[in-house]
Every structure is written in C-alpha cells, then in structure tokens.
Design an enzyme around this catalytic site. Structure first.
Site, short mmCIF file in Angstrom:
data_model
loop_
_atom_site.label_atom_id
_atom_site.label_comp_id
_atom_site.label_asym_id
_atom_site.label_seq_id
_atom_site.Cartn_x
_atom_site.Cartn_y
_atom_site.Cartn_z
CB CYS A 45 -3.78 13.21 -2.56
SG CYS A 45 -4.94 12.62 -1.40
CG HIS A 132 6.58 -0.88 -6.41
ND1 HIS A 132 6.67 -2.30 -6.21
CD2 HIS A 132 6.59 -0.61 -7.78
CE1 HIS A 132 7.04 -2.68 -7.33
NE2 HIS A 132 6.97 -1.94 -8.40
CB SER A 278 -21.46 -30.96 -7.26
OG SER A 278 -20.76 -30.93 -8.59
CD GLU A 393 -2.17 -7.70 -4.24
OE1 GLU A 393 -0.99 -8.14 -3.96
OE2 GLU A 393 -2.07 -6.69 -4.63
CB SER A 414 0.69 1.03 -9.50
OG SER A 414 1.10 -0.21 -10.04
N1 LIG Z 1 -2.31 1.58 -6.91
C1 LIG Z 1 -2.12 0.54 -6.14
O1 LIG Z 1 -3.27 0.15 -5.39
C2 LIG Z 1 -0.83 0.39 -5.49
C3 LIG Z 1 0.30 1.26 -5.48
N2 LIG Z 1 1.50 0.91 -5.08
C4 LIG Z 1 2.64 2.11 -5.25
O2 LIG Z 1 2.31 3.20 -4.52
C5 LIG Z 1 2.65 4.32 -5.33
C6 LIG Z 1 1.72 5.42 -5.75
O3 LIG Z 1 0.92 4.73 -6.84
P1 LIG Z 1 -0.67 5.12 -6.91
O4 LIG Z 1 -1.21 5.07 -5.58
O5 LIG Z 1 -1.20 3.85 -7.88
O6 LIG Z 1 -0.67 6.34 -7.55
P2 LIG Z 1 -1.80 7.48 -8.26
O7 LIG Z 1 -1.55 7.25 -9.76
O8 LIG Z 1 -3.03 6.79 -7.66
O9 LIG Z 1 -1.60 8.90 -7.68
C7 LIG Z 1 -0.74 9.58 -8.12
C8 LIG Z 1 -0.75 10.75 -7.25
O10 LIG Z 1 0.55 11.50 -7.34
C9 LIG Z 1 0.30 12.68 -7.92
N3 LIG Z 1 1.44 13.01 -8.99
C10 LIG Z 1 1.40 12.41 -10.37
N4 LIG Z 1 2.56 12.99 -10.98
C11 LIG Z 1 3.14 13.72 -9.92
C12 LIG Z 1 4.32 14.32 -9.99
N5 LIG Z 1 5.26 14.54 -11.04
N6 LIG Z 1 4.69 14.98 -8.99
C13 LIG Z 1 4.05 15.23 -7.76
N7 LIG Z 1 2.88 14.22 -7.66
C14 LIG Z 1 2.39 13.61 -8.79
C15 LIG Z 1 -0.93 12.53 -8.64
O11 LIG Z 1 -1.41 13.92 -8.54
P3 LIG Z 1 -1.66 14.96 -9.47
O12 LIG Z 1 -1.28 14.64 -10.69
O13 LIG Z 1 -2.92 15.81 -9.16
O14 LIG Z 1 -0.43 16.13 -9.13
C16 LIG Z 1 -1.73 11.77 -7.68
O15 LIG Z 1 -2.20 12.14 -6.53
C17 LIG Z 1 3.47 3.71 -6.60
O16 LIG Z 1 4.95 3.64 -6.17
C18 LIG Z 1 2.92 2.32 -6.62
O17 LIG Z 1 3.70 1.32 -7.21
C19 LIG Z 1 1.65 -0.17 -4.22
C20 LIG Z 1 0.62 -0.84 -4.10
C21 LIG Z 1 -0.62 -0.70 -4.68
C1 LIG Z 2 -2.52 -3.19 -5.91
C2 LIG Z 2 -1.25 -3.81 -5.96
O1 LIG Z 2 -0.73 -4.31 -4.84
C3 LIG Z 2 -0.46 -3.57 -7.20
C4 LIG Z 2 -1.08 -4.60 -8.17
O2 LIG Z 2 1.04 -4.31 -6.91
C5 LIG Z 2 -0.15 -2.27 -7.77
O3 LIG Z 2 -1.24 -1.62 -8.08
O4 LIG Z 2 0.86 -2.01 -8.22
MG LIG Z 3 1.32 -5.03 -5.01
MG LIG Z 4 2.52 -3.03 -7.81
#
Ligand SMILES: NC(=O)C1=CN([C@@H]2O[C@H](COP(=O)(O)OP(=O)(O)OC[C@H]3O[C@@H](n4cnc5c(N)ncnc54)[C@H](OP(=O)(O)O)[C@@H]3O)[C@@H](O)[C@H]2O)C=CC1
Ligand SMILES: CC(=O)[C@](C)(O)C(=O)O
Ligand SMILES: [Mg+2]
Ligand SMILES: [Mg+2]
Length: 501
Positions: A45, A132, A278, A393, A414
């Site tokens: 989350c 992703h 401009s 984006e 990420s």
């Molecule tokens: N960041 C972004 O805006 C974007 C991300 N993505 C993709 O979305 C996916 C998620 O990325 P993102 O949202 O950045 O991740 P975050 O780092 O924001 O969130 C990670 C979540 O996963 C939990 N977590 C971490 N390690 C583990 C583990 N070993 N087991 C279970 N839960 C775990 C963490 O909770 P806790 O540690 O408390 O357990 C935390 O809630 C990736 O595949 C990323 O490439 C795609 C587009 C954009």
């Molecule tokens: C925000 C987004 O789409 C990225 C840049 O691909 C990521 O956070 O991995």
């Molecule tokens: Mg992206």
């Molecule tokens: Mg990405």
C-alpha cells in the site's frame, strides 16, 4: 531466471515491442463489470497501491490489502495508509486464498520474493496483475499455468493517479496480457475493467504488451521524465546563483516553473508551450533546444540501448543484491544540493513570468520530450505509447516537484525510476558543462531581451519545424480523445488566489 525478452527470437521481440492499439471509448461501455463482485486484493500500500485502490473502490470494486505481518505489527506507513482510509487489511494467509485478483503493487525489487510467497496461496484460476512488467520481462519470472497474468500500468506517479481521478479525468494507461499466461482467455476483459476502474479510459488506454511497457517505461523515466528534470533543475539553479540571481527566486522559478511550463505542454503540445514565449524568445528557445538535442542524443540512445539489451536491468539488480548501496548514496546526495536546500522567496512570480524568465527551461523540455520520443520510436515503440511516456506524463511528474522539489519526485516515483534518474543525471551534467558556460541570465532568471527585430522568414521556418515534428501530429490525435482533460490549479494559481484573498 533469465531475461525473458532476451530469450525470444528477434521477430517476436519486434512484434512485442510494436504492440500498441489505441482502444476506442466504446470498448469501455461495460465499465468495471468484468471485476464487479470479485475479491480484489492489493499487495503493498504505497504510491501505486494506495492510490489505485482508492480509485477502484470509488468505482465500485471490492478492495482489500494484504501486507506483511511485520508491516501490520509495526504499523508501518503501508498499514497506516490502508487503515486510515478504512480499507480491510490482512496477512497473505488471511486474504490471498480467497482472492479472485491479486494486484502486486510492491517495489519491483521485491517482486521475486512477493510472487514466491503469494503464488502458492492463490486459488486455481485466479489473476495476478502488475503495474510494471519488470519482473516478467527482465527477470523472466514464470507464473503457475492456471493463473492469468495481466498488466495495467498508469503512465504517471501514484499520487497523480488519484489527483487526475478526483478531477474527473484519468491518466493514460498501458494494458497487457502475458502471452504465456492467459489460460481462460479472460485477461483482456479484466485488464480493461481494471483500467476503467482507475479512470484510465478517460485519458487513453493502449492494448500493449509487457515488453513494450517495460522498455518504454524505463526509457521515459530515466531520460525526459525524471532524469532531465533533475539535471535541468540543478544546473539552472546553480547557474542563476552564480550569476547573482537571488537564490530564493531561483529556487522558486524552477520548483514551480516546470509545472507551469508543462501545463501548457499538456494542453497544446510543444507548439502551445513555445507559443507562450515572445517571438524573439521562441526563436532563442528553438536554437537552444536544437543544440541540446545534438549534445544529449548519444546519451538518450545509450539509455535506450542499455534498456533493450538488458544491461541496465542487470546492473540495477546488482545494486539490489548489494543492499541498494548506490541508490541510497545517490538519494542522499540529491537531498544535499543547493537547489533542494534553498527556501523559496515569498514574492509572487506570475504565470507568464515563468515562461519569460525560463527560456532555458522551455528549451530543456522541448529537447528532452522530442529526443525521448524519437529514440523510443526508432527502437520500435509505437508513437502513441512514446507520446504518453514523454509529453503527456511530464506535467504529472512536474506536479510532484511543485510540491516539494526533487525530493518529492524521487519519493513518489518507483525505486526503479529513481535509480535510472540518477544514472542519467550523473552522465548528463558533465555532458552539458560547455553548454552551460554559454548560458547567462538572459535565458534563465531574467526576461529574454533581444533588441534587434525578428526575421519573419526565420520565424516561419521555426514555427514550421515545431509544428511538423511527428510528436505534434500524434499529440493532436490523442488529445482529441481526451475530452475530459482538466485545467489544474498550479502552485502559481493557488498562490495568486491567496495573494488576492
Ligand atoms: N511509483 C509510481 O508512481 C509508479 C510505480 N509503478 C509500479 O508500481 C509498482 C509499485 O511501486 P510503488 O508504488 O512505487 O512502490 P512503493 O515503494 O511506493 O510501495 C511499496 C509497498 O510495498 C510494500 N512492500 C515493500 N516490500 C515488500 C515486500 N517484500 N513484501 C510485501 N510488501 C512489500 C511496502 O509496504 P511495507 O514495507 O510497509 O510492507 C509498500 O506499501 C512497481 O512495480 C512500480 O514499478 C508504476 C507506475 C508508477
Ligand atoms: C511514475 C512512473 O510512471 C514511473 C516514472 O514509471 C515510475 O515511477 O516508475
Ligand atoms: Mg512509468
Ligand atoms: Mg516506472
């Protein structure tokens, strides 16, 4: 495990890279029906997990969160994010066995662990989803044969997935079904319903592939989206201070400048962004952008080549195995830059001033968007996808910088994007050393003031070149489908409102 992309024969690699079909609005008439009443469990989350979940719940779906026992026991941020928003939270054992769809929204470097833990608990015929495709494409993870594997990847940071939804819009989204895992043929219907539940269909959804998503996503984030904004911010700030501009003014011009300038880009492409200057400034920005493209093209191409060959993912995975030593070191260094540490002036900068005093920022944006688009397209990524991954984006990333500078951007994106951003930044800054020596406050910090007139013939040629770039043609077509796009309240507008109040 091995790199899945590299195991495929060339013709299949090309076919997957070029998979891209813009889906018509009529294809979303069934809305979220394919997922209605299904039990959807999100693992993790964080940036994507929380914000996608909020949108999906508002769209009428049944969402709960599976977290690690330690995260629950220690009431970590993931636990607080979920419970403070009144979501049901449980352990893997409690939630996964009854889930119809499991969304893996943990950081990419955890995917192998998470999938190993979750897969044996998943019921027969359930669906596993990613936002992703790194784990599938670069690590070659194999998923149990009865499980359907889909991807719904918003082209945007998690916080903005939520913000655009609340505005009644959405973010462009790439969907895919893993060809090795679609045993019941239900993958596309579910991916479509999921994209609709996040609001993606209001902005544009592509029927894509895991491979096209991974290779384009990595490219966009490393170069134009995050890398160049970081490099451009630091170099422009340092230059202004060196030239005697008040640091608080310089910091503000950049922190809100990216957002203000790219808002013009989002609505009317590069043409509209350039039209905000401009005529003399536009010609100058055009020339600077051409120069920047010549200097940076080899670096953009190197990033694309390293992403396609698997060199990038291999070296990043070495850092994962080394306790993220590089990532953490580079993250700390970013926090120490003068730009990051300088408090903003309280003086108001008007919307137009961000353009007039930010000709260099406009040139960075134009050069980087065009280079990223051109490089992706030449590597086999289809134009629609390359447009979303660069031009559309960019303002969504700029919004995060407007909140709390590069720190906020790097926090929200990420870890994978952050790692690539630093790689690019470290290589790009030295490349621009000579160029930056030629920069003065005429193009960053003060209004561009050319005293001689504008040559009409030259202006016509510049306007033609801007408007006839292929990204402008694609952009016009894709934006025509974005009828629900909203004007956002930039920091500049919020500040102007509070000055008046
Ligand atoms: N960041 C972004 O805006 C974007 C991300 N993505 C993709 O979305 C996916 C998620 O990325 P993102 O949202 O950045 O991740 P975050 O780092 O924001 O969130 C990670 C979540 O996963 C939990 N977590 C971490 N390690 C583990 C583990 N070993 N087991 C279970 N839960 C775990 C963490 O909770 P806790 O540690 O408390 O357990 C935390 O809630 C990736 O595949 C990323 O490439 C795609 C587009 C954009
Ligand atoms: C925000 C987004 O789409 C990225 C840049 O691909 C990521 O956070 O991995
Ligand atoms: Mg992206
Ligand atoms: Mg990405």
């Amino acid at each position: 495990m091995s790199n899945y992309f590299n195991t495929l024969p060339l013709r299949e690699q090309l076919e997957q890279l070029g998979k891209c079909r813009f889906m018509d609005a009529s294809e979303f008439e069934d809305g979220v029906d394919a997922l209605k009443g299904k039990k959807i469990v999100i693992v993790g989350c964080g940036a994507q997990g929380l914000n996608q979940g909020l949108n999906m719940r508002d769209s009428g779906l049944d969402i709960s969160y599976a977290l690690r026992q330690v995260a629950i026991d220690q009431k970590r941020d993931s636990f607080k994010n979920a419970t403070s928003n009144d979501f049901n939270v449980g352990t893997y054992d409690e939630l996964i066995p009854t889930a119809d769809v499991v969304l893996n929204l943990t950081p990419d470097k955890q995917h192998t662990n998470v999938v190993k833990a979750v897969m044996p608990l998943m019921k027969k015929g359930a669906t596993l989803s990613y936002s992703h495709g790194f784990n599938i494409v670069e690590e070659g993870t194999k998923i149990r044969e009865d499980i359907t594997v889909i991807m719904v990847a918003p082209k945007c940071p998690g916080t903005e997935v939520r913000e655009e939804y609340k505005r009644g819009f959405g973010v462009p989204t790439l969907t895919a079904v893993h060809p090795e895992n679609d045993p019941e043929g239900k993958g596309w219907a579910q991916a479509k319903a999921y994209a609709a539940a996040t609001g993606g269909h209001r902005a544009g959804v592509l029927e894509s592939s895991f491979i096209a998503e991974v290779k384009s996503d990595l490219m966009g984030e490393q170069t134009i989206l995050c890398g160049l904004l970081q490099t451009g911010a630091i170099l422009s700030f340092d230059k202004m201070v060196e030239e005697g501009i008040e640091p608080g003014y310089a910091a503000k011009l950049i922190q809100f400048g990216w957002e203000t300038i790219t808002e013009a880009l989002k609505h009317g492409g590069i043409t509209n962004m350039m039209d905000r200057l401009s005529n003399p400034a536009k010609i100058k920005a055009f020339e600077l952008s051409e120069e920047l493209k010549d200097i940076m093209r080899p670096l953009f191409e190197k990033h694309m080549d390293d992403i396609i060959s698997g060199h990038f993912s291999k070296t990043m995975m070495e850092d994962w195995a080394n306790d993220d030593v590089n990532l953490l070191k580079w993250r700390a260094a970013t926090g120490e830059t003068a730009f990051e540490k300088t408090p903003l002036t309280s003086d108001h900068i008007t919307e137009q001033e961000y353009f007039d005093h930010g000709v260099l920022l406009v040139a960075f944006v134009k050069s980087g968007v065009e280079l990223a688009f051109e490089t992706m397209v030449s590597a086999g990524i289809i134009e629609d996808s390359a447009y979303y991954e660069s031009l559309h984006e960019l303002p969504l990333i700029a919004n995060t910088i407007a909140r709390k500078k590069l720190f906020e951007m790097n926090r929200v994106i990420s870890d994978t994007a952050e790692y690539g951003c630093y790689l690019f930044d470290h290589a790009c800054k030295p490349l621009l050393t000579d160029f930056m020596k030629t920069v003065n406050t005429d193009i960053i910090g003060k209004p561009f003031s050319k005293t001689t007139g504008v040559d009409n013939i030259e202006l016509i040629a510049v306007n033609d070149a801007i408007r006839n770039h292929p990204i402008e043609t694609v952009g016009q077509r894709l934006r025509a489908a974005m009828t629900a796009m909203k004007v956002i309240k930039t920091e500049e507008v919020k500040e102007a409102d509070s000055v008046l109040a």
